[in-house]
Scaffold this motif. Structure first.
Motif: not given
Length: 333
Positions: A142-143, A149-152, A219-225, A294-297
């Motif tokens: 994510p940028r 839905e307009k995200h590249p 748990v790999w990393g752990g801080q990813q949202l 991180d990713f949330y929609a």
């Protein structure tokens, strides 16, 4: 507003086919459609790596038609799709890592087979209504957040590229050939019937299996949202997309209710399971290359257009999923 009466009017007595119908989301969708009075046919290859499981339809086995067939089988598709009113197209190869080690297989299933399926619709059943299951993976890293839905679109693995091609075929055939199609971009979907024997579908499945066995899971990393969608909420989105004319030719994100980092998710799971232990470790090098961070929609578009909003919190989703596997786990190993 309760959409069930409208769904019952739309699906009662109608013929519905679900590709990937013995899989996680497909089987939950099938159960809901049976309850609405639809005549349901499930197409699934039952290839072990892809998640289909006859246990998923144990409660509705006598009420559905099952066809063990691969979506790559072009000869069978015309027979299976003629006369159908709705197609929920959920068949696919879901493993991101497998797509990088066996890219030709991913190409065949997630790209070429999708085009062939749409060609069958165009030639043999142009009036069918289609909903295609796509993925958040096509956005890549994510940028900005939340992702709308307009995200590249910049996939970070072969799976994402092929899923993007698959959804573009559906949109093209809707615009050019009139095959009324909609696309749902799914985020992390969890719930009963999900694959738990390995991480080919979602890492949460392996966490649940190990936690219930009293094991330590990584748990790999752990801080990813992340955000997580409960399967019943996802099913409702599929039904809305199939029945609302304003969904035709459009793409919608499905998001979850709230977001959480993976370390906190793991702690929540251990508490719900009453067993297991989470161990945070550095991300493996081969997975870091295709991790999106991180990713949330942003689900506001589907909320405005179709009135869909997730109802289930992350804690509720975990609790219901753990409760299912507490008794059903042996059937999924």
């Amino acid at each position: 507003m309760n959409p069930t009466p409208a769904f019952r009017r739309a699906f009662r007595g109608r013929r519905v086919v679900i590709t990937g119908g013995l899989g996680f989301i497909g089987s939950n969708l099938a159960a809901r459609l049976v309850g609405l009075g639809a005549k349901v046919t499930l197409i699934d290859s039952l290839i072990p790596e892809y998640g289909g499981n006859l246990r998923n339809i144990a409660a509705i086995r006598r009420q559905v038609t099952v066809n063990i067939s691969d979506v790559r089988n072009n000869h069978a598709l015309p027979h299976l799709l003629r006369g159908q009113d709705f197609l929920f197209n959920l068949a696919g190869q879901t493993s991101h890592l497998d797509s990088m080690t066996e890219p030709d297989t991913d190409l065949e299933i997630n790209c070429r087979a999708q085009l062939a399926l749409l060609e069958v619709c165009r030639r043999h059943n142009p009036g069918i209504r289609v909903v295609f299951a796509s993925t958040r993976q096509i956005y890549g890293r994510p940028r900005y957040l939340p992702v709308d839905e307009k995200h590249p679109l910049q996939p970070v693995d072969v799976n994402g590229i092929n899923k993007l091609a698959g959804e573009q075929y559906h949109l093209l055939y809707s615009a050019v050939h009139g095959i009324r199609s909609s696309v749902l971009r799914l985020t992390n979907t969890i719930g009963p019937h999900m694959r738990v024997k390995d991480a080919r579908q979602t890492f949460v499945g392996t966490w649940i299996r190990q936690a219930l066995a009293g094991e330590t899971f990584e748990v790999w990393g752990g801080q990813q949202l992340r955000d997580f969608t409960y399967v019943d909420d996802a099913v409702e989105a599929f039904l809305l997309a199939a029945t609302r004319p304003e969904a035709v030719g459009h793409v919608f994100n499905l998001g979850g209710r709230g977001k959480i980092n993976l370390a906190d998710l793991a702690a929540m799971l251990v508490k719900e399971a009453g067993s297991g232990r989470a161990k945070v470790r550095a991300y493996p090098a081969d997975r870091r290359k295709i991790d999106i961070g991180d990713f949330y929609a942003d689900g506001s578009l589907i909320a405005r257009r179709l009135g869909w909003r997730p109802r289930t919190t992350i804690r509720q989703a975990l609790a219901r999923t753990v409760a299912y596997y507490r008794t059903e786990l042996p059937h999924y190993l």
